[in-house]
Design a protein around this motif. Structure first.
Motif, PDB file in Angstrom:
ATOM      1  N   MET A 178       3.650   3.621 -14.920  1.00 42.15           N
ATOM      2  CA  MET A 178       4.446   2.765 -14.034  1.00 42.15           C
ATOM      3  C   MET A 178       3.666   2.412 -12.763  1.00 42.15           C
ATOM      4  SD  MET A 178       7.504   2.051 -15.332  1.00 42.15           S
ATOM      5  CE  MET A 178       8.751   1.874 -14.043  1.00 42.15           C
ATOM      6  N   ILE A 179       2.927   3.365 -12.219  1.00 41.72           N
ATOM      7  CA  ILE A 179       2.120   3.103 -11.026  1.00 41.72           C
ATOM      8  C   ILE A 179       1.039   2.066 -11.340  1.00 41.72           C
ATOM      9  CG2 ILE A 179       0.445   4.121  -9.424  1.00 41.72           C
ATOM     10  CD1 ILE A 179       2.144   6.705  -9.535  1.00 41.72           C
ATOM     11  N   ALA A 180       0.461   2.147 -12.532  1.00 41.92           N
ATOM     12  CA  ALA A 180      -0.536   1.149 -12.929  1.00 41.92           C
ATOM     13  C   ALA A 180       0.084  -0.248 -12.969  1.00 41.92           C
ATOM     14  CB  ALA A 180      -1.126   1.514 -14.296  1.00 41.92           C
ATOM     15  N   GLU A 181       1.311  -0.344 -13.482  1.00 44.45           N
ATOM     16  CA  GLU A 181       2.013  -1.633 -13.495  1.00 44.45           C
ATOM     17  C   GLU A 181       2.319  -2.097 -12.070  1.00 44.45           C
ATOM     18  OE1 GLU A 181       2.704  -3.522 -16.101  1.00 44.45           O
ATOM     19  OE2 GLU A 181       1.974  -2.122 -17.623  1.00 44.45           O
ATOM     20  N   LEU A 182       2.682  -1.154 -11.198  1.00 41.17           N
ATOM     21  CA  LEU A 182       2.992  -1.495  -9.812  1.00 41.17           C
ATOM     22  C   LEU A 182       1.775  -2.053  -9.091  1.00 41.17           C
ATOM     23  CD1 LEU A 182       5.039  -1.464  -7.471  1.00 41.17           C
ATOM     24  CD2 LEU A 182       4.421   0.942  -7.068  1.00 41.17           C
ATOM     25  N   ARG A 183       0.611  -1.549  -9.410  1.00 41.05           N
ATOM     26  CA  ARG A 183      -0.620  -2.048  -8.771  1.00 41.05           C
ATOM     27  C   ARG A 183      -0.872  -3.509  -9.134  1.00 41.05           C
ATOM     28  NH1 ARG A 183      -3.002   3.609  -9.560  1.00 41.05           N
ATOM     29  NH2 ARG A 183      -3.116   4.362  -7.397  1.00 41.05           N
ATOM     30  N   THR A 184      -0.460  -3.912 -10.325  1.00 41.42           N
ATOM     31  CA  THR A 184      -0.600  -5.309 -10.729  1.00 41.42           C
ATOM     32  C   THR A 184       0.441  -6.194 -10.059  1.00 41.42           C
ATOM     33  OG1 THR A 184      -1.484  -4.635 -12.881  1.00 41.42           O
ATOM     34  CG2 THR A 184      -0.591  -6.860 -12.728  1.00 41.42           C
ATOM     35  N   TYR A 185       1.626  -5.634  -9.839  1.00 41.17           N
ATOM     36  CA  TYR A 185       2.767  -6.395  -9.319  1.00 41.17           C
ATOM     37  C   TYR A 185       2.743  -6.565  -7.800  1.00 41.17           C
ATOM     38  CZ  TYR A 185       7.772  -7.201  -8.223  1.00 41.17           C
ATOM     39  OH  TYR A 185       8.973  -7.688  -7.740  1.00 41.17           O
ATOM     40  N   ALA A 186       2.326  -5.531  -7.084  1.00 39.94           N
ATOM     41  CA  ALA A 186       2.456  -5.511  -5.622  1.00 39.94           C
ATOM     42  C   ALA A 186       1.429  -6.414  -4.938  1.00 39.94           C
ATOM     43  CB  ALA A 186       2.313  -4.085  -5.102  1.00 39.94           C
ATOM     44  N   PRO A 187       1.810  -7.033  -3.810  1.00 40.84           N
ATOM     45  CA  PRO A 187       0.877  -7.875  -3.051  1.00 40.84           C
ATOM     46  C   PRO A 187       0.023  -7.080  -2.073  1.00 40.84           C
ATOM     47  CG  PRO A 187       3.031  -8.017  -2.061  1.00 40.84           C
ATOM     48  CD  PRO A 187       3.180  -7.121  -3.262  1.00 40.84           C
ATOM     49  N   PHE A 188       0.063  -5.758  -2.177  1.00 43.67           N
ATOM     50  CA  PHE A 188      -0.742  -4.897  -1.322  1.00 43.67           C
ATOM     51  C   PHE A 188      -1.245  -3.720  -2.152  1.00 43.67           C
ATOM     52  CE2 PHE A 188       3.842  -4.776  -0.170  1.00 43.67           C
ATOM     53  CZ  PHE A 188       4.225  -3.701  -0.958  1.00 43.67           C
ATOM     54  N   GLU A 189      -2.142  -2.962  -1.588  1.00 42.93           N
ATOM     55  CA  GLU A 189      -2.719  -1.810  -2.277  1.00 42.93           C
ATOM     56  C   GLU A 189      -1.653  -0.740  -2.521  1.00 42.93           C
ATOM     57  OE1 GLU A 189      -6.035   1.727  -1.433  1.00 42.93           O
ATOM     58  OE2 GLU A 189      -5.777   0.069  -0.005  1.00 42.93           O
ATOM     59  N   ILE A 190      -1.740  -0.072  -3.662  1.00 46.76           N
ATOM     60  CA  ILE A 190      -0.889   1.080  -3.960  1.00 46.76           C
ATOM     61  C   ILE A 190      -1.761   2.328  -3.965  1.00 46.76           C
ATOM     62  CG2 ILE A 190       0.689   2.175  -5.597  1.00 46.76           C
ATOM     63  CD1 ILE A 190       1.790  -0.391  -4.374  1.00 46.76           C
ATOM     64  N   ARG A 191      -1.498   3.226  -3.029  1.00 50.03           N
ATOM     65  CA  ARG A 191      -2.189   4.513  -3.006  1.00 50.03           C
ATOM     66  C   ARG A 191      -1.255   5.577  -3.571  1.00 50.03           C
ATOM     67  NH1 ARG A 191      -5.204   4.614   2.978  1.00 50.03           N
ATOM     68  NH2 ARG A 191      -6.284   2.597   2.716  1.00 50.03           N
ATOM     69  N   SER A 192      -1.794   6.502  -4.331  1.00 52.14           N
ATOM     70  CA  SER A 192      -0.957   7.551  -4.930  1.00 52.14           C
ATOM     71  C   SER A 192      -1.564   8.920  -4.696  1.00 52.14           C
ATOM     72  CB  SER A 192      -0.770   7.302  -6.429  1.00 52.14           C
ATOM     73  OG  SER A 192      -2.001   7.357  -7.110  1.00 52.14           O
ATOM     74  N   SER A 193      -0.686   9.892  -4.502  1.00 47.61           N
ATOM     75  CA  SER A 193      -1.083  11.291  -4.334  1.00 47.61           C
ATOM     76  C   SER A 193      -0.250  12.146  -5.280  1.00 47.61           C
ATOM     77  CB  SER A 193      -0.853  11.753  -2.889  1.00 47.61           C
ATOM     78  OG  SER A 193      -1.645  11.022  -1.983  1.00 47.61           O
ATOM     79  N   ILE A 194      -0.775  13.323  -5.588  1.00 45.25           N
ATOM     80  CA  ILE A 194      -0.072  14.273  -6.466  1.00 45.25           C
ATOM     81  C   ILE A 194       0.098  15.577  -5.703  1.00 45.25           C
ATOM     82  CG2 ILE A 194      -0.163  15.568  -8.625  1.00 45.25           C
ATOM     83  CD1 ILE A 194      -1.934  13.358  -9.772  1.00 45.25           C
TER      84      ILE A 194
END
Length: 289
Positions: free
Chosen positions: A67-83
């Motif tokens: 889902m995060i990978a899909e969000l990176r394609t959809y969003a008009p800004f960078e998506i940073r993720s942490s675990i």
């Protein structure tokens, strides 16, 4: 003309004040405006909640990482993720360290006191799980007085009154409830016969049955509808709306159903399309007439 020289500390103080005022102005703007101004949305997920999110040979995997990978394609800004581990997630989200918790969290009335939830990404209706060779538990009435195992502090524990009401309608009652730190311990005691049955969400129940087909079997629903969703702090309404639009975009394109089938073995086309923001709304979505 007299020229005043500023002391280095004064310069640093002035710069710090300017940065503080700039940061404050961003916070006073819309929460999505602040994210666009800094250039990225920071999401957090946990490290061990299969099949939603887990680490496989050092690589993040699971439904929410797709889902995060899909969000990176959809969003008009960078998506940073942490675990991070689940134990620290709610505190970190409340403190503003992250903009959203992209996890398999189950919506509950207690969690809704501090957080809102994006439109659900999966169903979390609760089912009972029995030993595969115990065919005596074929109906809800058969659970009368039996010993049940659940995880301590879980949504499954919180919604046991629904099963109690179901049993009372058949003339039965809820038996002894045993709470455990984690589900592997629940399943170990179920397999050994120390428990008569266990309760988990449909995804968790289906996963353990598929992993141990000769040991466990899937029973019947023991709650009204339930939902897995992403948590957002109450002061981030625009982020909530943005991510809800994203989930519905994936639903309308068919991609959400594809990812649900890939990771959960089925899709959930009847999930609510709206964000969940209050206990009253949640109750209206989960009550069975």
């Amino acid at each position: 003309m007299r020229i005043c020289k500023l002391h280095p500390r004064s310069i640093l103080h002035t710069l710090a004040l300017a940065l503080t005022l700039s940061f404050t102005s961003l916070l006073q703007a819309g929460d999505l405006d602040a994210i666009q101004a800094r250039g990225y949305l920071h999401v957090v997920t946990e490290d061990d909640f299969r099949p939603f999110e887990f680490v496989d040979n050092g690589k993040p995997s699971g439904f929410n990482h797709d889902m995060i990978a899909e969000l990176r394609t959809y969003a008009p800004f960078e998506i940073r993720s942490s675990i991070i581990p689940w134990a620290g997630m709610m505190a970190a989200l409340s403190a503003g360290r992250y903009d959203a918790a992209v996890t398999g969290t189950i919506v509950t009335t207690d969690r809704l006191k501090a957080f809102n939830f994006v439109a659900p990404t999966a169903a979390a209706t609760h089912y009972f799980i029995r030993r595969a060779d115990d065919e005596s538990l074929a109906s809800i009435a058969d659970l009368d007085g039996k010993t049940v195992g659940v995880q301590a502090g879980s949504a499954q524990l919180a919604r046991l009154p629904e099963l109690q009401a179901m049993l009372e309608r058949t003339g039965g009652k809820l038996g002894r409830v045993v709470e455990y730190p984690s589900y592997p311990e629940v399943y170990a005691d179920l397999a050994s016969g120390r428990l008569d049955y266990a309760i988990n969400t449909i995804i968790g129940a289906r996963a353990v049955v598929e992993e141990h087909p000769g040991r466990f079997a899937l029973g019947l629903p023991v709650s009204g509808p339930g939902f897995h969703g992403w948590m957002i702090a109450k002061d981030r309404p625009e982020v909530l709306a943005f991510l809800t639009d994203f989930v519905n975009h994936l639903r309308d394109s068919g991609r959400l159903g594809e990812l649900q089938t890939k990771w959960f073995g089925q899709d959930f086309p009847e999930l609510p399309r709206e964000a969940i923001t209050s206990a009253e709304q949640f109750q209206s979505l989960t009550t069975v007439d």
